[in-house]
Design a protein around this motif. Sequence first.
Motif, PDB file in Angstrom:
ATOM      1  N   GLY B 102     -61.420 -61.859 -34.551  1.00  0.00           N
ATOM      2  CA  GLY B 102     -60.354 -61.394 -33.675  1.00  0.00           C
ATOM      3  C   GLY B 102     -59.084 -62.142 -34.034  1.00  0.00           C
ATOM      4  O   GLY B 102     -59.102 -63.070 -34.857  1.00  0.00           O
ATOM      5  N   ALA B 103     -57.978 -61.760 -33.384  1.00  0.00           N
ATOM      6  CA  ALA B 103     -56.690 -62.390 -33.707  1.00  0.00           C
ATOM      7  C   ALA B 103     -56.693 -63.885 -33.379  1.00  0.00           C
ATOM      8  O   ALA B 103     -56.153 -64.697 -34.135  1.00  0.00           O
ATOM      9  CB  ALA B 103     -55.571 -61.681 -32.951  1.00  0.00           C
ATOM     10  N   SER B 104     -57.331 -64.260 -32.272  1.00  0.00           N
ATOM     11  CA  SER B 104     -57.271 -65.679 -31.893  1.00  0.00           C
ATOM     12  C   SER B 104     -58.079 -66.533 -32.868  1.00  0.00           C
ATOM     13  O   SER B 104     -57.670 -67.647 -33.221  1.00  0.00           O
ATOM     14  CB  SER B 104     -57.754 -65.896 -30.452  1.00  0.00           C
ATOM     15  N   LEU B 105     -59.215 -65.998 -33.341  1.00  0.00           N
ATOM     16  CA  LEU B 105     -59.998 -66.737 -34.337  1.00  0.00           C
ATOM     17  C   LEU B 105     -59.203 -66.846 -35.650  1.00  0.00           C
ATOM     18  O   LEU B 105     -59.118 -67.927 -36.241  1.00  0.00           O
ATOM     19  CB  LEU B 105     -61.334 -66.038 -34.591  1.00  0.00           C
ATOM     20  N   ALA B 106     -58.607 -65.737 -36.071  1.00  0.00           N
ATOM     21  CA  ALA B 106     -57.826 -65.763 -37.316  1.00  0.00           C
ATOM     22  C   ALA B 106     -56.691 -66.769 -37.211  1.00  0.00           C
ATOM     23  O   ALA B 106     -56.388 -67.500 -38.165  1.00  0.00           O
ATOM     24  CB  ALA B 106     -57.290 -64.366 -37.619  1.00  0.00           C
ATOM     25  N   HIS B 107     -56.068 -66.833 -36.037  1.00  0.00           N
ATOM     26  CA  HIS B 107     -54.966 -67.776 -35.820  1.00  0.00           C
ATOM     27  C   HIS B 107     -55.466 -69.223 -35.933  1.00  0.00           C
ATOM     28  O   HIS B 107     -54.821 -70.069 -36.542  1.00  0.00           O
ATOM     29  CB  HIS B 107     -54.341 -67.540 -34.448  1.00  0.00           C
TER      30      HIS B 107
END
Lengths: 89, 347
Positions: B102-107
């Motif tokens: 997800g975006a938060s993991l990628a961040h």
Amino acid sequence: MSTDAARFMKREIRCAVPPPVRVRKEAFGLLFYNTQDSRLTFVKSRDLLQIETLPHRGKRIVASLGPASQMKVKRLLEHLLKKGLIGEA
Amino acid sequence: MKHRPATWDPLRAPVNVTWEITSKCNLRCRHCLSAGVSENQSAELSFDQCRAFIDELDRMEIFQINFGGGEPFLREDFVDILEYAHSKGIPTCVSTNGTVHGASLAHRLAGMPLLRIQVSLDGATAATNDAIRGAGTFERILDGIALLLDQGFSNLSINTVVTRANYGEIEALCALARQYGIKTRLSRFRPSGNARRAWLEYRLDSGQLAGLSEFLSAHREVLTGDSFFSIAGENRRDLGLNICGAARMTCSILPDGSVYPCAFLRDEQFYGGSITREPLEEIWLHAPAFNRLRSVRVEACESCSRFSLCPGGCPAVAHFLFKSLSHADPECIASFRGQEPAYAGTV
């Protein structure tokens, strides 16, 4: 040989290992690993080169320039410098 | 001329370890090297055991941890494990199927300078990739790559296992990677796990192996993870290891802590021990399976002109096809010029 002369003949050089480079001692000498390109460099230096661990995980290579080993040590250091595995002394 | 094989005193520790951190996976890839090879699929080291093992790897001065699975990111504490390794200054590389970010993991991953990620993609088209990795995965994988890049994670490559199904798309795969500004890494298809069943369907024929050899020579920028030294040309000699690293440079840790010389050599006879019962250093230096592998000589290859490029090739492929570690790699380019590779078909 006087103490001063002996000190001169057995000089030590210390070279920093750049942050992306890892190095460890092996039976044959030193094993370098460049984390940027994953390349290994085997340096058959036996005990001519030592590793000094600095605070915050930094390392330095310590070379003793004895009369018998001086040329070989210089060649090794030039090779490592050229490959970017150590910095200038 | 007969070449003298290299003799090896074992390194006092592996250069890197390949650590399958979990068996859990959301995909069922037809060529998965890990599928069905672990006896106890549910056994996993606890977080505390993982931390203790990383402490040991740090003491041993291992240079890198290569995480795989299963799908590593399906393990809930995996990012904490990564951060712990990085806190010790150990670089990591993660092989992922790219479909679970997800975006938060990628961040969060984008903030890890010691992390590299390889995203598996097995075709330049949905039809080719999805036939191997599952319906709909092509789009999800590309979305996963875009998400990582959008969040600022750039230390990324596409990893493709080269098979008969995607051989014709290698150039297009490289072009696709270039569109994203990332590298391509090609891996060898080897008969382990599910790949044993798919071997005859997916293995490259001699013309394709020769073509791949030429392609790799013409594209030095394409990474190979050292798995193609049996077909590599002279001009790739300086790009990496040209000898099997199993038990010499690397070893494989399974989710339950079992240790093997290589991710592709996991028959019981190659079991080295378990990190839950003894230190890795003991296994590395003294396990009979490891010392056996270190002493393997492929005498049939010692008079070959390519011996210094490929001293016998991959013992895992030889073992699975010929039940012998000292058999010449059946995919060595010198052995099949003008004829089909001599596969025994015993997988």
